[in-house]
Design a protein around this motif. Structure first.
Motif, PDB file in Angstrom:
ATOM      1  N   GLN A  73      -6.862   0.715  -2.051  1.00  0.00           N
ATOM      2  CA  GLN A  73      -7.922   1.824  -1.950  1.00  0.00           C
ATOM      3  C   GLN A  73      -9.339   1.139  -1.645  1.00  0.00           C
ATOM      4  OE1 GLN A  73      -6.872   2.949  -5.955  1.00  0.00           O
ATOM      5  NE2 GLN A  73      -5.189   4.636  -5.441  1.00  0.00           N
ATOM      6  N   GLU A  74      -9.791   0.003  -2.428  1.00  0.00           N
ATOM      7  CA  GLU A  74     -10.935  -0.555  -2.196  1.00  0.00           C
ATOM      8  C   GLU A  74     -11.072  -1.164  -0.757  1.00  0.00           C
ATOM      9  OE1 GLU A  74     -10.768  -3.771  -5.016  1.00  0.00           O
ATOM     10  OE2 GLU A  74     -11.417  -2.605  -6.660  1.00  0.00           O
ATOM     11  N   ALA A 109       0.727   5.235  -0.052  1.00  0.00           N
ATOM     12  CA  ALA A 109      -0.232   5.835  -1.026  1.00  0.00           C
ATOM     13  C   ALA A 109       0.471   7.333  -1.527  1.00  0.00           C
ATOM     14  CB  ALA A 109      -1.332   6.170  -0.026  1.00  0.00           C
ATOM     15  N   LYS A 110       1.057   8.070  -0.893  1.00  0.00           N
ATOM     16  CA  LYS A 110       1.740   9.257  -0.981  1.00  0.00           C
ATOM     17  C   LYS A 110       2.632   9.353  -2.329  1.00  0.00           C
ATOM     18  CE  LYS A 110       0.558  10.922   3.485  1.00  0.00           C
ATOM     19  NZ  LYS A 110       1.261  11.582   4.859  1.00  0.00           N
ATOM     20  N   ASP A 111       3.197   8.198  -2.526  1.00  0.00           N
ATOM     21  CA  ASP A 111       4.340   8.158  -3.536  1.00  0.00           C
ATOM     22  C   ASP A 111       3.859   8.055  -4.928  1.00  0.00           C
ATOM     23  OD1 ASP A 111       5.956   8.121  -1.395  1.00  0.00           O
ATOM     24  OD2 ASP A 111       6.319   6.239  -1.009  1.00  0.00           O
ATOM     25  N   TYR A 166      -3.078   4.357   3.362  1.00  0.00           N
ATOM     26  CA  TYR A 166      -4.412   4.243   2.520  1.00  0.00           C
ATOM     27  C   TYR A 166      -5.570   4.247   3.437  1.00  0.00           C
ATOM     28  CZ  TYR A 166      -1.552   2.497  -1.344  1.00  0.00           C
ATOM     29  OH  TYR A 166      -0.808   2.467  -2.471  1.00  0.00           O
ATOM     30  N   LEU A 167      -5.578   4.397   4.553  1.00  0.00           N
ATOM     31  CA  LEU A 167      -6.662   4.466   5.500  1.00  0.00           C
ATOM     32  C   LEU A 167      -7.017   6.075   5.973  1.00  0.00           C
ATOM     33  CD1 LEU A 167      -6.044   1.353   7.892  1.00  0.00           C
ATOM     34  CD2 LEU A 167      -7.185   1.650   5.729  1.00  0.00           C
ATOM     35  N   ASP A 168      -7.904   6.511   5.385  1.00  0.00           N
ATOM     36  CA  ASP A 168      -8.079   8.102   5.458  1.00  0.00           C
ATOM     37  C   ASP A 168      -9.055   8.331   6.516  1.00  0.00           C
ATOM     38  OD1 ASP A 168     -10.347   7.316   4.157  1.00  0.00           O
ATOM     39  OD2 ASP A 168     -10.278   8.260   2.362  1.00  0.00           O
ATOM     40  N   PHE A 169      -9.509   7.416   7.350  1.00  0.00           N
ATOM     41  CA  PHE A 169     -10.426   7.905   8.251  1.00  0.00           C
ATOM     42  C   PHE A 169     -10.032   7.694   9.791  1.00  0.00           C
ATOM     43  CE2 PHE A 169     -10.902   3.573   6.982  1.00  0.00           C
ATOM     44  CZ  PHE A 169     -10.803   2.830   7.957  1.00  0.00           C
ATOM     45  N   LYS A 194       3.583   1.265   7.603  1.00  0.00           N
ATOM     46  CA  LYS A 194       3.314   2.697   7.565  1.00  0.00           C
ATOM     47  C   LYS A 194       2.727   2.650   6.027  1.00  0.00           C
ATOM     48  CE  LYS A 194       7.086   4.763  10.162  1.00  0.00           C
ATOM     49  NZ  LYS A 194       8.252   5.519  10.344  1.00  0.00           N
ATOM     50  N   ASN A 195       3.276   1.948   5.087  1.00  0.00           N
ATOM     51  CA  ASN A 195       2.380   1.837   3.894  1.00  0.00           C
ATOM     52  C   ASN A 195       0.744   1.217   3.982  1.00  0.00           C
ATOM     53  OD1 ASN A 195       4.816   2.442   2.405  1.00  0.00           O
ATOM     54  ND2 ASN A 195       5.050   0.245   1.674  1.00  0.00           N
ATOM     55  N   GLN A 196       0.526   0.502   4.725  1.00  0.00           N
ATOM     56  CA  GLN A 196      -0.918   0.374   5.014  1.00  0.00           C
ATOM     57  C   GLN A 196      -1.557   1.460   5.606  1.00  0.00           C
ATOM     58  OE1 GLN A 196      -0.039  -3.429   7.269  1.00  0.00           O
ATOM     59  NE2 GLN A 196      -0.942  -4.651   5.647  1.00  0.00           N
TER      60      GLN A 196
END
Length: 632
Positions: A73-74, A49-51, A104-107, A99-101
């Motif tokens: 994201q969804e 997500a950061k890339d 995206y999880l921000d919680f 790590k890629n998955q």
């Protein structure tokens, strides 16, 4: 009456879709008979997500990670909303995510999060958190049979390649869960569900065919029948594909069966000898199960939407409206000239309802066969052949009217789209993003060749057609959809199931209008007396002896139901309250959105919602205004 399992909110699992064995082992630790542990499957993610740097793309362009990124994201939003609906959990367990998955999880930092990356870590990490009686050794080849046995006997799986066969206790239970064997985490998810509802389990090897094969065979069978020709060969071919996987199961000893399937019409093949429902293995079954189980703890929105452009002289529309209103549901009628594409699409997405009934024409639609040649970024030419369907929605509020275009890809450089042969070439993913960018920008396409588009679907509206393309449903609720149109079983059902419908009823072929009318009326007369499946089964029996016997198919669970309202006044107020809440959510999103295209869409939702509130609830809004003014 059948009841849903209890949710065990001590645990909340987010699993790697591509690690079914690890998911199975963890599931054996945290699951117990009669309880459902919320489990959600995270598909492959191709970038971190950061890339992502949006500034590197041109206006309207996408990169090779676009689909993966949007899907991730969804997933982050939906899975966090599900967790918040439970008011959190004791342990949030992350199972085999890359790590890629995880990016995206921000919680994750907001909860007591446990990470399990390998089978070897499971026992050390989880055994002290659970109360189990011991271990069940199994080898990798029988691990999924062992998962069911381990939960049934309160044991934890232990992978041991020297372990012997697993013996099922095929005791008499009320229902049976039949699961197509798949090589992903949905398999242990379905097995855990079987133990949660205390049903027997049957794992079967499903036909290795594309879902379109079922539709083609049904179409051939029914085309002969419509010509008055008694030719069962196409149906026999269909049965020969499916029945060998089922012939060892004695369905008559069960009160219900639920099939986890990639699209096989099991109810038709078994002639609905018992109540039968289906769960689609490829349309977010994790959210489908959770929504059905969790929503039962709350009352449904006491409202319904009934849609009909009045295509038939004698139809069920008035009877359905009268009956739903008699059960104190607030019914929004989109009838005759009000049955427009604009009204249907907006109500499907934004109106809070527990039932949507559609009475119209349906099936496949005419479109254009298009051939395009494009250059990828390396300068290589590629030829793409696809079908395109375009429909429009006349807006009563704007001069510009939305046009919906849906593409159905057929071949790429001569290879059938999504075929094993095409996948074997292993094209770089960016080639397909280059293709998409080319097709988006290309103008003046040659649309002169007209075809009936295989796999397309539509709902006939008053002027034009709806292709049922949407990203959310019923203002975030999980309704029952009864699509009483022709050929509404497979392709169009996916539009609703993928975005949150808790149940869907459709037809397997072109239905006789009289059968459609009688069936619908019978269904709604019984829907509030028990479960959706029980009402569906009684309705289905009414088709027996007609040329449309067993025409209906039911996607859903055996315990799901529809609730009646308390009274008409309270139902109206609940709908208004939920619309007002949805309006505020969109306003909050607008404040935090900078992308112009998204802002335009959000403003359209806000405008539609506000107009509908004023149109339908003028009295209630006035009372609220006067009450608030008096308080001040």
């Amino acid at each position: 009456m059948f009841k849903p399992p209890q949710i065990n909110s001590d645990y909340f699992l987010i699993v790697n879709y591509e690690k079914p064995l690890l998911t199975a082992v963890v599931s054996s630790y945290v699951n117990n008979v009669g309880y459902y542990v919320p489990t959600f499957e995270f598909a492959e993610v191709t970038s971190n997500a950061k890339d992502f740097d949006e500034t590197k793309l041109g206006d309207g362009e996408i990169d090779e990670h676009y689909i993966s990124r949007v899907r991730s994201q969804e997933f982050n939003i939906k899975v966090h909303n599900s967790l918040k609906r439970l008011r959190g959990c004791k342990y949030l367990i992350i199972i085999g995510l890359s790590k890629n998955q995880i990016s995206y999880l921000d919680f994750l930092n907001d909860y007591n999060t446990i990470y399990v990356d390998t089978i070897e870590e499971v026992d050390f990490t989880l055994s002290h958190l659970v109360e189990k009686s011991g271990y069940l050794p199994c080898n990798r080849s029988n691990a999924y049979d062992a998962l069911y046995v381990s939960i049934e006997n309160n044991l934890m799986l232990q992978i041991d390649e020297s372990a012997g066969d697993i013996v099922f206790d095929d005791s008499n239970k009320r229902g049976v869960i039949v699961v197509d064997r798949v090589d992903n985490s949905t398999l242990p998810l379905a097995i855990s569900y079987a133990t949660a509802v205390n049903a027997n389990l049957k794992l079967i090897d499903s036909p290795d065919v594309d879902k379109s094969k079922y539709r083609i065979l049904i179409q051939k069978w029914k085309e002969k029948a419509s010509e008055g020709i008694e030719d069962q060969s196409a149906f026999n071919d269909l049965s020969a594909l499916i029945y060998p996987s089922l012939e060892h199961i004695d369905f008559l000893k069960y009160e219900f069966a639920t099939f986890f399937t990639k699209g096989a019409p099991y109810g038709l093949i078994l002639k609905n000898q018992i109540p039968i429902s289906h769960v689609h293995l490829q349309l977010l079954p994790d959210f489908f199960l959770f929504n059905n189980i969790q929503i039962d703890s709350f009352s449904d929105t006491p409202s319904a939407v009934v849609f009909s452009p009045l295509e038939f002289q004698d139809e069920e529309t008035d009877s359905v409206i009268d009956y739903l209103e008699s059960k104190n549901l607030f019914v929004k009628s989109l009838i005759g000239k009000n049955a427009t594409v604009f009204n249907l699409d907006n109500h499907i997405k934004e109106y809070p309802y527990s039932v949507l009934h559609i009475c119209s024409h349906g099936g496949e639609i005419e479109g254009s066969r298009i051939t395009e040649i494009f250059k990828d970024r390396d300068g290589n030419d590629h030829t793409i052949i696809y079908d395109e369907v375009a429909t429009f929605a006349l807006s009563p509020y704007q001069d510009l009217h939305p046009v919906t275009i849906k593409s159905f890809f057929r071949t790429f450089d001569g290879y059938i789209w999504r075929s094993k042969e095409l996948k074997a070439i292993e094209h770089p993913q960016y080639i397909f993003s280059d293709m998409t960018n080319h097709l988006r920008k290309k103008e003046n396409k040659d649309r002169s060749k007209k075809v009936i588009v295989d796999g397309s679907c539509y709902i006939k509206c008053y002027v034009s057609h709806s292709q049922a393309i949407f990203r959310h449903l019923a203002s975030g609720h999980s309704p029952l959809i009864f699509n009483n149109t022709c050929w509404s079983w497979l392709d169009i059902s996916e539009s609703f199931l993928a975005v949150g419908a808790k149940a869907y009823i459709g037809t397997l072929w072109a239905i006789n209008n009289n059968v459609a009318k009688i069936s619908a009326e019978l269904f709604y007369e019984d829907i509030f007396n028990g479960t959706i499946m029980e009402a569906f089964y009684k309705m289905q029996q009414k088709t027996m002896g007609t040329k449309d016997e067993n025409i209906y198919s039911f996607w859903g669970l055996h315990f799901s139901k529809v609730m009646s309202g308390v009274n008409k006044e309270s139902s109206r107020k609940i709908v208004l309250l939920k619309m007002h809440k949805s309006l505020q959510v969109w306003k909050d999103k607008l404040e935090n959105t900078t992308r112009e295209g998204m802002r335009k869409n959000i403003n359209e939702f806000i405008d539609w919602n506000a107009r509908e509130q004023v149109k339908d609830f003028k009295k209630e809004i006035t009372e609220m205004y006067l009450r608030d003014k008096k308080i001040k």
